[in-house]
Design a protein around this motif. Structure first.
Motif, PDB file in Angstrom:
ATOM      1  N   PRO A 171     -63.141  57.931  14.746  1.00 61.47           N
ATOM      2  CA  PRO A 171     -61.617  57.668  14.522  1.00 61.47           C
ATOM      3  C   PRO A 171     -60.334  57.587  14.083  1.00 61.47           C
ATOM      4  CG  PRO A 171     -62.911  56.972  12.590  1.00 61.47           C
ATOM      5  CD  PRO A 171     -63.944  58.459  14.117  1.00 61.47           C
ATOM      6  N   VAL A 172     -60.829  59.327  13.378  1.00 62.56           N
ATOM      7  CA  VAL A 172     -59.271  59.922  12.941  1.00 62.56           C
ATOM      8  C   VAL A 172     -58.301  60.366  13.787  1.00 62.56           C
ATOM      9  CG1 VAL A 172     -58.568  62.194  11.632  1.00 62.56           C
ATOM     10  CG2 VAL A 172     -60.641  60.240  10.390  1.00 62.56           C
ATOM     11  N   ARG A 173     -59.304  60.627  15.235  1.00 58.90           N
ATOM     12  CA  ARG A 173     -58.176  61.344  16.328  1.00 58.90           C
ATOM     13  C   ARG A 173     -57.633  60.085  16.746  1.00 58.90           C
ATOM     14  NH1 ARG A 173     -60.251  58.933  20.886  1.00 58.90           N
ATOM     15  NH2 ARG A 173     -61.721  57.417  21.120  1.00 58.90           N
ATOM     16  N   GLY A 179     -49.393  59.541  16.056  1.00 53.82           N
ATOM     17  CA  GLY A 179     -48.414  60.341  14.947  1.00 53.82           C
ATOM     18  C   GLY A 179     -48.106  61.124  16.705  1.00 53.82           C
ATOM     19  N   TRP A 180     -48.247  60.813  17.143  1.00 51.93           N
ATOM     20  CA  TRP A 180     -47.675  61.774  18.974  1.00 51.93           C
ATOM     21  C   TRP A 180     -47.042  60.895  19.372  1.00 51.93           C
ATOM     22  CZ3 TRP A 180     -46.441  65.604  21.304  1.00 51.93           C
ATOM     23  CH2 TRP A 180     -45.671  65.708  22.788  1.00 51.93           C
ATOM     24  N   ASP A 181     -47.152  59.595  19.582  1.00 50.90           N
ATOM     25  CA  ASP A 181     -46.474  58.662  20.635  1.00 50.90           C
ATOM     26  C   ASP A 181     -45.593  57.722  20.058  1.00 50.90           C
ATOM     27  OD1 ASP A 181     -48.406  58.941  22.414  1.00 50.90           O
ATOM     28  OD2 ASP A 181     -49.367  56.254  21.168  1.00 50.90           O
ATOM     29  N   MET A 182     -45.081  58.056  18.003  1.00 57.51           N
ATOM     30  CA  MET A 182     -43.925  58.216  17.650  1.00 57.51           C
ATOM     31  C   MET A 182     -43.635  59.390  17.531  1.00 57.51           C
ATOM     32  SD  MET A 182     -44.332  57.788  13.462  1.00 57.51           S
ATOM     33  CE  MET A 182     -45.617  56.399  12.962  1.00 57.51           C
ATOM     34  N   THR A 183     -43.599  60.188  18.006  1.00 57.24           N
ATOM     35  CA  THR A 183     -42.323  60.945  17.768  1.00 57.24           C
ATOM     36  C   THR A 183     -42.090  60.810  18.928  1.00 57.24           C
ATOM     37  OG1 THR A 183     -44.232  62.309  16.241  1.00 57.24           O
ATOM     38  CG2 THR A 183     -42.478  63.500  17.509  1.00 57.24           C
ATOM     39  N   ARG A 184     -42.573  60.666  20.006  1.00 58.95           N
ATOM     40  CA  ARG A 184     -42.317  60.704  21.513  1.00 58.95           C
ATOM     41  C   ARG A 184     -41.198  60.221  21.919  1.00 58.95           C
ATOM     42  NH1 ARG A 184     -46.654  59.489  25.942  1.00 58.95           N
ATOM     43  NH2 ARG A 184     -46.946  58.010  24.492  1.00 58.95           N
ATOM     44  N   GLU A 185     -41.457  58.792  21.265  1.00 60.46           N
ATOM     45  CA  GLU A 185     -40.707  57.456  21.505  1.00 60.46           C
ATOM     46  C   GLU A 185     -39.399  57.575  20.358  1.00 60.46           C
ATOM     47  OE1 GLU A 185     -42.800  53.936  20.183  1.00 60.46           O
ATOM     48  OE2 GLU A 185     -44.096  53.427  22.060  1.00 60.46           O
ATOM     49  N   ALA A 186     -38.967  57.931  19.250  1.00 59.45           N
ATOM     50  CA  ALA A 186     -37.945  58.545  18.508  1.00 59.45           C
ATOM     51  C   ALA A 186     -38.202  60.334  19.572  1.00 59.45           C
ATOM     52  CB  ALA A 186     -38.934  59.269  16.965  1.00 59.45           C
ATOM     53  N   TRP A 187     -38.293  60.937  19.919  1.00 62.63           N
ATOM     54  CA  TRP A 187     -37.504  61.729  20.543  1.00 62.63           C
ATOM     55  C   TRP A 187     -36.741  61.301  21.811  1.00 62.63           C
ATOM     56  CZ3 TRP A 187     -35.355  66.261  20.126  1.00 62.63           C
ATOM     57  CH2 TRP A 187     -35.002  67.359  20.386  1.00 62.63           C
ATOM     58  N   GLY A 254     -43.511  61.203  12.246  1.00 61.22           N
ATOM     59  CA  GLY A 254     -44.667  61.306  13.587  1.00 61.22           C
ATOM     60  C   GLY A 254     -45.756  62.269  13.356  1.00 61.22           C
ATOM     61  N   GLY A 255     -44.408  63.566  13.641  1.00 66.42           N
ATOM     62  CA  GLY A 255     -44.850  65.140  13.654  1.00 66.42           C
ATOM     63  C   GLY A 255     -46.528  65.334  12.592  1.00 66.42           C
ATOM     64  N   LEU A 260     -51.641  66.528  10.253  1.00 69.32           N
ATOM     65  CA  LEU A 260     -52.358  66.967   9.178  1.00 69.32           C
ATOM     66  C   LEU A 260     -53.941  65.510  10.070  1.00 69.32           C
ATOM     67  CD1 LEU A 260     -49.928  64.660   6.549  1.00 69.32           C
ATOM     68  CD2 LEU A 260     -51.702  66.647   6.488  1.00 69.32           C
ATOM     69  N   SER A 261     -53.348  64.397  10.643  1.00 68.43           N
ATOM     70  CA  SER A 261     -54.888  63.575  11.549  1.00 68.43           C
ATOM     71  C   SER A 261     -55.159  64.761  12.934  1.00 68.43           C
ATOM     72  CB  SER A 261     -54.167  62.747  12.422  1.00 68.43           C
ATOM     73  OG  SER A 261     -53.518  61.995  12.450  1.00 68.43           O
ATOM     74  N   LEU A 262     -54.686  65.701  13.047  1.00 74.14           N
ATOM     75  CA  LEU A 262     -55.382  67.086  14.146  1.00 74.14           C
ATOM     76  C   LEU A 262     -56.051  68.152  13.538  1.00 74.14           C
ATOM     77  CD1 LEU A 262     -55.750  68.089  16.219  1.00 74.14           C
ATOM     78  CD2 LEU A 262     -53.569  68.952  16.502  1.00 74.14           C
ATOM     79  N   ALA A 263     -55.800  68.173  11.892  1.00 71.15           N
ATOM     80  CA  ALA A 263     -56.539  69.317  11.154  1.00 71.15           C
ATOM     81  C   ALA A 263     -57.603  68.670  10.661  1.00 71.15           C
ATOM     82  CB  ALA A 263     -55.289  68.993   9.782  1.00 71.15           C
ATOM     83  N   MET A 264     -57.459  67.244  10.579  1.00 76.48           N
ATOM     84  CA  MET A 264     -58.382  66.622   9.990  1.00 76.48           C
ATOM     85  C   MET A 264     -59.442  66.445  10.825  1.00 76.48           C
ATOM     86  SD  MET A 264     -57.138  63.210   7.878  1.00 76.48           S
ATOM     87  CE  MET A 264     -58.782  62.396   6.933  1.00 76.48           C
TER      88      MET A 264
END
Length: 289
Positions: A171-173, A179-187, A254-255, A260-264
């Motif tokens: 579930p953490v993935r 976070g990636w989608d949030m960063t991509r849309e903001a970019w 988002g980043g 953090l999610s990737l590290a977890m």
């Protein structure tokens, strides 16, 4: 909530007659009967139908007889259903649409009006195909650890606990993708966004018009002004838009969520595999002595 029987609408629902198991199903849309199966879709105009019959001992078969020239038998198509009331309802709705024909009218071949289109096979779902054996292997590994622990190798209890804790990485993935989608849309908004004025339509919702003249709406419960600035992506104004033109905060947040999610996920995966490997190492050392 119960529907109000007194209310009426110009748009009526399409009548659908489902077939047995995965057999042929029929759907009535305006003046066309659509018959669907696993391999084809057949469209039969109402003008091509001579009559509608209900057959079978319990009235569960609907037969559509097509028009045919004089002294010729028309083609017929049958839908086998589990529900006799559904067959009657479909037949009654279709009979209301059948035109009234004169006795001297030239009888055309209704089969010539029927179109048949093959059904495209869905693409093979590699993700779903790979998920089932992976889940099976995960459960088998957990069951094996539990059985070995019950037989006296108590190290496998700790290994099973690590294995179960490691499963939290699944579930953490989702935090990584979010976070990636949030960063991509903001970019995308930062590099190719268009800034327009939006007006408040009702509480928490603003409407704006894009460059193509299409009106889109955006919800933002934190704003209360009547007019705001809206930054949107011209390629997808319905999904990628925000109130205000600042994107640095969203990019940073988002980043951070993605990292953090990737590290977890990596840490939980390491814990999940470390337990069984450690227990296996302990058992191998005990076997040597």
């Amino acid at each position: 909530m119960a529907a109000d029987a007194s209310s009426s609408s110009e748009v009526t629902s399409s009548v659908i007659l489902s077939g047995r198991r995965r057999g042929v199903a029929a759907r009535l849309e305006q003046d066309v009967v659509i018959m669907e199966s696993r391999t084809f879709v057949r469209r039969i105009p109402v003008a091509a139908i001579e009559r509608v019959e209900i057959r079978g001992a319990k009235g569960r078969s609907l037969v559509l007889v097509l028009r045919a020239p004089e002294k010729a038998h028309g083609e017929s198509w049958t839908v086998y259903s589990r529900s006799a009331p559904a067959v009657r309802a479909f037949a009654d709705a279709l009979r209301l649409l059948l035109p009234v024909r004169d006795a001297g009218e030239v009888r055309a071949d209704g089969a010539l009006l029927v179109t048949r289109v093959p059904v495209e096979k869905p693409t093979f779902g590699w993700r779903r195909a790979a998920l089932r054996p992976l889940v099976s292997l995960y459960l088998l590994a957990a069951a094996a650890m539990l059985v070995v622990g019950l037989l006296g190798a108590y190290e496998w209890y700790a290994a099973l606990a690590c294995w179960l804790i490691g499963s939290l990485a699944i579930p953490v993935r989702h935090g990584v993708s979010a976070g990636w989608d949030m960063t991509r849309e903001a970019w995308r908004l930062r590099t190719s966004g268009v800034l327009v004025e939006g007006r408040k339509s009702y509480s928490g919702t603003y409407e704006f018009t894009d460059l193509d003249g299409r009106i889109s709406s955006l919800k933002d419960s934190y704003e209360s002004a009547e007019r705001v600035r809206i930054l949107y992506d011209p390629a997808d104004p319905q999904q990628t838009a925000q109130v205000g033109h600042r994107t640095v905060g969203t990019l940073a947040f988002g980043g951070l969520v993605c990292l953090l999610s990737l590290a977890m996920v990596l840490a939980l995966t390491a814990i999940g595999f470390a337990g069984p490997l450690a227990a296996l190492h302990v058992l191998s050392v005990d076997a040597l002595y």
